[in-house]
Design a protein around this motif. Structure first.
Motif, PDB file in Angstrom:
ATOM      1  N   CYS A 152      26.968  63.016 103.281  1.00  0.00           N
ATOM      2  CA  CYS A 152      27.107  62.899 101.827  1.00  0.00           C
ATOM      3  C   CYS A 152      25.990  63.711 101.174  1.00  0.00           C
ATOM      4  O   CYS A 152      24.836  63.654 101.605  1.00  0.00           O
ATOM      5  N   SER A 163      33.086  63.451 102.745  1.00  0.00           N
ATOM      6  CA  SER A 163      31.917  62.693 103.202  1.00  0.00           C
ATOM      7  C   SER A 163      32.166  61.198 103.357  1.00  0.00           C
ATOM      8  O   SER A 163      31.247  60.476 103.730  1.00  0.00           O
ATOM      9  N   LYS A 206      29.866  55.574 103.928  1.00  0.00           N
ATOM     10  CA  LYS A 206      29.318  56.930 104.023  1.00  0.00           C
ATOM     11  C   LYS A 206      27.798  56.855 104.172  1.00  0.00           C
ATOM     12  O   LYS A 206      27.228  55.765 104.065  1.00  0.00           O
TER      13      LYS A 206
END
Ligand code: SF4
Ligand code: SF4
Length: 273
Positions: A127, A173, A210
Motif C-alpha cells: 500500500c 494493494s 492491507k
C-alpha cells in the motif's frame, strides 16, 4: 480524525450487522461494478497536504534489492508479525508486501528501449499510503480511513466487505478474505493453525486488509517489520516532514519515482531504480 480505531477480529453479531447494513443501504444492489464513486475518487489533483507533525513514507532502493536475487525476507517478516495467512490461490491470497515485475509495478512507465532485465526485475510493492487515497473516499462505512500522519488504516469491525476500496485502489494493494484466514476445527473449535503473532489481531472472512505501515510499531523503538528484516537496507522508513530524516536525505540526493503518478493519488512509497 480518530487515530485509535481498533483493528481486529469481529464476532458473529458484527457479521450479521454488516449484512444488515448492505441490505439497508442497497450496497449489494449497486455492486462493485458501479463506476461513479471510483471515477469521482480519481479526479483528485494530487496536491500534497501541508501539516504539522510527521508524514510517514518509505523509500525502496530496488538496486540493493535486485542484488539479493529472490530474497523474500521483508514479505516473510511482515506476514509473520501481522498474521497474514499463506493461501495457495492467486484469487484468494492475502498480500501486504510482495514483489511484482517492474513493468507491472510501474504500468505505463516502461518504454521499448528499456533494459530487458529491468522490465522483469522483481519490485517490492505494498500500500502506498497515498496522500489522496481513493480507497478512503469510496468506503461507505469509513472502515478504511486516513490518519493525520498520512497512514491509511483499516477498522475491521466497520468493514462490510463491499470491496469498493479494492476496485478504487489503482495499485492492487488490498486483499479480500474470501474465507476465514485462521479457521477452527468445527467440532472442537480448536485453531487448526495458530496465528504466529498472538499479540496482533487476526481477521475474519468477508473483510479487506492491507499493509498498515506497521502503525502498531510507531512510537516504539521498532522499525517497520519489513525494514527490520531487510539486511541489505533496501528499505528506509521515516518522516517526510523532518528534513533530517533518512527518507528526506535520500530523496534530496537521489532521483526517485512513484507508481502511477498521473493518477494524482500522491503515493508515499518512493522508488530508487
Ligand atoms: S495504495 Fe491503494 S489501498 Fe493504499 S492508500 Fe493508495 S489507494 Fe488506498
Ligand atoms: S470493503 Fe472496503 S470499501 Fe467496503 S466497507 Fe470494507 S473497507 Fe470500506
Amino acid at each position: 480524525m480518530d487515530e485509535r480505531k481498533p483493528e481486529g477480529d469481529a464476532v458473529v453479531d458484527q457479521e450479521v450487522s454488516r449484512r444488515g447494513f448492505l441490505t439497508a443501504t442497497g450496497a449489494v444492489a449497486v455492486g462493485i461494478g458501479s463506476g461513479v464513486p471510483i471515477l469521482a475518487a480519481l479526479a483528485s489533483d494530487g496536491a500534497a497536504v501541508k501539516q504539522d507533525g510527521p508524514r510517514w513514507a518509505m523509500v525502496v532502493d530496488t538496486r540493493k534489492c535486485a542484488e539479493q536475487g529472490d530474497c523474500n525476507a521483508c514479505t516473510l517478516k511482515c506476514h509473520e508479525v501481522h498474521n497474514v495467512p499463506e493461501i495457495d490461490s492467486d484469487r484468494q491470497e492475502i498480500k501486504w508486501v510482495w514483489k511484482e515485475p517492474y513493468k507491472h509495478a510501474f504500468l505505463g512507465q516502461e518504454q521499448e528501449h528499456m533494459r530487458e532485465g529491468l522490465k522483469k526485475m522483481p519490485t517490492i510493492v505494498m500500500c502506498n499510503h497515498c496522500e489522496n487515497p481513493p480507497c478512503v473516499r469510496v468506503c461507505p462505512t469509513q472502515a478504511t480511513f486516513q490518519r493525520e500522519d498520512g497512514i491509511v488504516l483499516m477498522d475491521m469491525h466497520r468493514c462490510i466487505g463491499c470491496r469498493y476500496c479494492i476496485v478504487a485502489c489503482p495499485y492492487g494493494s488490498r486483499s479480500f478474505n474470501w474465507k476465514d484466514p485462521w479457521p477452527r476445527d468445527e467440532e472442537t473449535n480448536e485453531a487448526i493453525d495458530r496465528p504466529p503473532n498472538q499479540e496482533f489481531p487476526t481477521r475474519m472472512r468477508g473483510v479487506v486488509e492491507k499493509c498498515n505501515f506497521c502503525a502498531e510499531r510507531l512510537g516504539t523503538d521498532q522499525k517497520p517489520a519489513c525494514v527490520e528484516a531487510c539486511e541489505c537496507q533496501a528499505l528506509t522508513f521515516g518522516d517526510l516532514n523532518d528534513p533530517e530524516s533518512d527518507v528526506r536525505k535520500i530523496l534530496d540526493e537521489e532521483l526517485s519515482q512513484r507508481r502511477r503518478p498521473e493518477l494524482g493519488t500522491n503515493p508515499h512509497v518512493f522508488y530508487l531504480v
